[in-house]
Design a protein around this motif. Structure first.
Motif, PDB file in Angstrom:
ATOM      1  N   VAL A  31       0.837  -1.203   0.000  1.00  0.00           N
ATOM      2  CA  VAL A  31       0.000   0.000   0.000  1.00  0.00           C
ATOM      3  C   VAL A  31       0.870   1.250   0.000  1.00  0.00           C
ATOM      4  O   VAL A  31       0.635   2.204  -0.754  1.00  0.00           O
ATOM      5  N   GLY A  32       1.905   1.258   0.852  1.00  0.00           N
ATOM      6  CA  GLY A  32       2.796   2.412   0.904  1.00  0.00           C
ATOM      7  C   GLY A  32       3.528   2.631  -0.400  1.00  0.00           C
ATOM      8  O   GLY A  32       3.603   3.759  -0.911  1.00  0.00           O
ATOM      9  N   ALA A  33       4.048   1.544  -0.976  1.00  0.00           N
ATOM     10  CA  ALA A  33       4.806   1.659  -2.221  1.00  0.00           C
ATOM     11  C   ALA A  33       3.938   2.178  -3.351  1.00  0.00           C
ATOM     12  O   ALA A  33       4.324   3.104  -4.088  1.00  0.00           O
ATOM     13  N   ARG A  34       2.758   1.606  -3.500  1.00  0.00           N
ATOM     14  CA  ARG A  34       1.916   1.993  -4.616  1.00  0.00           C
ATOM     15  C   ARG A  34       1.364   3.406  -4.448  1.00  0.00           C
ATOM     16  O   ARG A  34       1.283   4.183  -5.404  1.00  0.00           O
TER      17      ARG A  34
ATOM     18  N   GLY B 280       0.995   8.719  -6.278  1.00  0.00           N
ATOM     19  CA  GLY B 280       0.896  10.120  -5.882  1.00  0.00           C
ATOM     20  C   GLY B 280       1.992  10.954  -6.517  1.00  0.00           C
ATOM     21  O   GLY B 280       1.745  12.057  -7.036  1.00  0.00           O
ATOM     22  N   PHE B 281       3.216  10.432  -6.523  1.00  0.00           N
ATOM     23  CA  PHE B 281       4.338  11.147  -7.134  1.00  0.00           C
ATOM     24  C   PHE B 281       4.134  11.286  -8.639  1.00  0.00           C
ATOM     25  O   PHE B 281       4.421  12.345  -9.224  1.00  0.00           O
ATOM     26  N   ASN B 282       3.629  10.235  -9.273  1.00  0.00           N
ATOM     27  CA  ASN B 282       3.359  10.298 -10.705  1.00  0.00           C
ATOM     28  C   ASN B 282       2.345  11.384 -11.039  1.00  0.00           C
ATOM     29  O   ASN B 282       2.506  12.131 -12.014  1.00  0.00           O
TER      30      ASN B 282
ATOM     31  N   SER C 267       5.731   6.786   1.577  1.00  0.00           N
ATOM     32  CA  SER C 267       7.120   6.322   1.518  1.00  0.00           C
ATOM     33  C   SER C 267       7.591   5.870   2.894  1.00  0.00           C
ATOM     34  O   SER C 267       8.275   4.840   3.032  1.00  0.00           O
ATOM     35  N   ALA C 268       7.231   6.636   3.907  1.00  0.00           N
ATOM     36  CA  ALA C 268       7.609   6.269   5.273  1.00  0.00           C
ATOM     37  C   ALA C 268       6.954   4.957   5.686  1.00  0.00           C
ATOM     38  O   ALA C 268       7.564   4.133   6.382  1.00  0.00           O
ATOM     39  N   LEU C 269       5.708   4.743   5.242  1.00  0.00           N
ATOM     40  CA  LEU C 269       5.018   3.493   5.556  1.00  0.00           C
ATOM     41  C   LEU C 269       5.746   2.308   4.938  1.00  0.00           C
ATOM     42  O   LEU C 269       5.918   1.257   5.578  1.00  0.00           O
ATOM     43  N   LEU C 270       6.194   2.461   3.695  1.00  0.00           N
ATOM     44  CA  LEU C 270       6.961   1.390   3.047  1.00  0.00           C
ATOM     45  C   LEU C 270       8.225   1.069   3.836  1.00  0.00           C
ATOM     46  O   LEU C 270       8.519  -0.105   4.111  1.00  0.00           O
TER      47      LEU C 270
ATOM     48  N   ASN D 101      12.310  -7.530   7.880  1.00  0.00           N
ATOM     49  CA  ASN D 101      13.660  -8.039   8.154  1.00  0.00           C
ATOM     50  C   ASN D 101      14.695  -7.026   7.672  1.00  0.00           C
ATOM     51  O   ASN D 101      14.363  -6.109   6.900  1.00  0.00           O
ATOM     52  N   PRO D 102      15.947  -7.147   8.104  1.00  0.00           N
ATOM     53  CA  PRO D 102      16.970  -6.151   7.755  1.00  0.00           C
ATOM     54  C   PRO D 102      17.195  -5.996   6.252  1.00  0.00           C
ATOM     55  O   PRO D 102      17.395  -4.877   5.765  1.00  0.00           O
ATOM     56  N   LEU D 103      17.158  -7.097   5.487  1.00  0.00           N
ATOM     57  CA  LEU D 103      17.395  -6.985   4.047  1.00  0.00           C
ATOM     58  C   LEU D 103      16.301  -6.156   3.382  1.00  0.00           C
ATOM     59  O   LEU D 103      16.585  -5.341   2.493  1.00  0.00           O
ATOM     60  N   CYS D 104      15.053  -6.355   3.798  1.00  0.00           N
ATOM     61  CA  CYS D 104      13.956  -5.536   3.265  1.00  0.00           C
ATOM     62  C   CYS D 104      14.201  -4.058   3.555  1.00  0.00           C
ATOM     63  O   CYS D 104      13.991  -3.202   2.691  1.00  0.00           O
ATOM     64  N   LEU D 105      14.649  -3.763   4.764  1.00  0.00           N
ATOM     65  CA  LEU D 105      14.910  -2.372   5.136  1.00  0.00           C
ATOM     66  C   LEU D 105      16.029  -1.783   4.282  1.00  0.00           C
ATOM     67  O   LEU D 105      15.898  -0.671   3.750  1.00  0.00           O
ATOM     68  N   TYR D 106      17.099  -2.523   4.106  1.00  0.00           N
ATOM     69  CA  TYR D 106      18.240  -2.018   3.333  1.00  0.00           C
ATOM     70  C   TYR D 106      17.867  -1.767   1.870  1.00  0.00           C
ATOM     71  O   TYR D 106      18.390  -0.831   1.228  1.00  0.00           O
ATOM     72  N   LEU D 107      16.978  -2.602   1.338  1.00  0.00           N
ATOM     73  CA  LEU D 107      16.600  -2.476  -0.066  1.00  0.00           C
ATOM     74  C   LEU D 107      15.451  -1.495  -0.306  1.00  0.00           C
ATOM     75  O   LEU D 107      15.185  -1.129  -1.457  1.00  0.00           O
ATOM     76  N   SER D 108      14.765  -1.058   0.745  1.00  0.00           N
ATOM     77  CA  SER D 108      13.600  -0.191   0.566  1.00  0.00           C
ATOM     78  C   SER D 108      13.933   1.143  -0.116  1.00  0.00           C
ATOM     79  O   SER D 108      13.136   1.615  -0.952  1.00  0.00           O
ATOM     80  N   PRO D 109      15.086   1.803   0.157  1.00  0.00           N
ATOM     81  CA  PRO D 109      15.388   3.031  -0.592  1.00  0.00           C
ATOM     82  C   PRO D 109      15.567   2.781  -2.087  1.00  0.00           C
ATOM     83  O   PRO D 109      15.151   3.604  -2.912  1.00  0.00           O
ATOM     84  N   LEU D 110      16.179   1.641  -2.449  1.00  0.00           N
ATOM     85  CA  LEU D 110      16.335   1.307  -3.861  1.00  0.00           C
ATOM     86  C   LEU D 110      14.969   1.095  -4.505  1.00  0.00           C
ATOM     87  O   LEU D 110      14.721   1.546  -5.642  1.00  0.00           O
ATOM     88  N   ALA D 111      14.080   0.410  -3.797  1.00  0.00           N
ATOM     89  CA  ALA D 111      12.727   0.195  -4.323  1.00  0.00           C
ATOM     90  C   ALA D 111      12.019   1.525  -4.551  1.00  0.00           C
ATOM     91  O   ALA D 111      11.390   1.744  -5.589  1.00  0.00           O
ATOM     92  N   LEU D 112      12.138   2.429  -3.588  1.00  0.00           N
ATOM     93  CA  LEU D 112      11.512   3.750  -3.738  1.00  0.00           C
ATOM     94  C   LEU D 112      12.108   4.514  -4.914  1.00  0.00           C
ATOM     95  O   LEU D 112      11.379   5.185  -5.665  1.00  0.00           O
ATOM     96  N   LEU D 113      13.415   4.418  -5.094  1.00  0.00           N
ATOM     97  CA  LEU D 113      14.064   5.107  -6.216  1.00  0.00           C
ATOM     98  C   LEU D 113      13.495   4.627  -7.545  1.00  0.00           C
ATOM     99  O   LEU D 113      13.183   5.439  -8.433  1.00  0.00           O
ATOM    100  N   ILE D 114      13.342   3.324  -7.693  1.00  0.00           N
ATOM    101  CA  ILE D 114      12.785   2.772  -8.929  1.00  0.00           C
ATOM    102  C   ILE D 114      11.336   3.202  -9.103  1.00  0.00           C
ATOM    103  O   ILE D 114      10.913   3.622 -10.191  1.00  0.00           O
ATOM    104  N   LEU D 115      10.551   3.104  -8.028  1.00  0.00           N
ATOM    105  CA  LEU D 115       9.136   3.443  -8.101  1.00  0.00           C
ATOM    106  C   LEU D 115       8.909   4.900  -8.490  1.00  0.00           C
ATOM    107  O   LEU D 115       8.028   5.213  -9.298  1.00  0.00           O
TER     108      LEU D 115
END
Length: 299
Positions: free
Chosen positions: A55-58, A63-65, A102-105, A113-127
């Protein structure tokens, strides 16, 4: 009347971010989670945080789009009635929604888990970067596909804490599927995109060639789903589901013709909603009924 106004505001934001289109990516995320659960199990808490992350990602991406494209949307007759051009929502409020989403994501990723957290900025950048791509490349459809293709990969990581080939191939299937139907959708804006100097496959290659590219991408979708079956050792129920999806995609392309684009919205919303929900339903049924018998859900 006072009680109704907040409901109107919520409805306006829901229309702006096309909340109903969440049905495209969420079932594939749940499919990725279910496949990962065959190896490590999944908890209700994990499912909940995966849903919140989606939900946060989408919401952040849509919204940004809408913010980035608000002037383009105002100039395009097909999109001029969207909420930002019409003033139904304010620019400041949408910026706030993007930041909170974005903060919710990131928070949901942290709880997984830690890997999800570390990768979340990359996911946001792509999105978020997708919104700029049609200003300089006709491959924008592929970037959108990548954005949604992250869903099963992210869900797999959320459950298992690692990544393997299976979610990557499923993510590529989603990428090809989304890019294919986005090309069909973009055919509606062919004339406007050409006049406005925007980039898309229809604007670059014309309508007829674009339909061929979309067909090729959807053929790749089916092939990659079959590869997932081989990698996961899935059985007849899953394969039946892939056959149904192939039939739906074939019918979708029968609906859209160069000389008749009036049924694009039917192909876009109805067919693709059935594809995504159907894929999850057949995958889950195969895992539960024909799997090795191990519990997927940990209570």
């Amino acid at each position: 009347m006072i009680a109704i106004r907040p409901l109107h505001a919520v409805a306006a934001y829901g229309r702006m971010i096309k909340f109903s289109h969440s049905v495209f990516a969420l079932p594939f995320a749940l499919s990725g989670a279910a496949m990962a659960a065959t190896r490590s199990g999944v908890t209700l808490s994990q499912i909940g945080w995966i849903a919140l992350a989606m939900v946060g990602a989408r919401s952040a991406a849509m919204g940004f789009n809408r913010l980035v494209d608000r002037h383009i949307d105002a100039a395009n007759p097909r999109t001029s009635n969207r909420e930002l051009p019409q003033g139904a929502v304010s620019t400041r409020a949408v910026w706030l929604m993007v930041l909170l989403s974005s903060a919710l994501l990131v928070w949901a990723a942290h709880r997984l888990n830690p890997l999800c957290l570390y990768l979340s900025p990359l996911a946001l950048l792509i999105l978020l970067s997708y919104s700029y791509t049609k200003r300089f490349t006709w491959a924008s459809h592929l970037v959108l596909g990548l954005s949604l293709g992250l869903a099963p990969v992210g869900a797999w990581i959320a459950v298992s804490g690692s990544v393997t080939l299976v979610p990557v191939v499923l993510g590529l299937a989603v990428l090809a599927w989304v890019a294919g139907f986005d090309i069909l959708y973009a055919c509606q804006d062919h004339a406007f995109d050409v006049a406005a100097g925007l980039h898309s496959i229809p604007a670059r290659f014309g309508l007829r060639r674009s339909l061929h590219v979309a067909r090729l991408l959807h053929a790749l979708t089916v092939i990659q789903m079959l590869i997932v079956a081989d990698l996961m050792g899935l059985n007849s129920i899953y394969l039946l589901g892939v056959a149904v999806i192939a039939g739906l995609l074939f019918y979708e392309h029968r609906l859209v013709k160069v000389e008749d684009l009036t049924r694009v919205n039917t192909a876009f919303m109805t067919m693709n909603s059935i594809v995504s929900v159907g894929y999850f339903a057949f995958t889950l049924a195969d895992l539960l009924l024909l799997g090795d018998g191990g519990p997927l859900l940990q209570l």
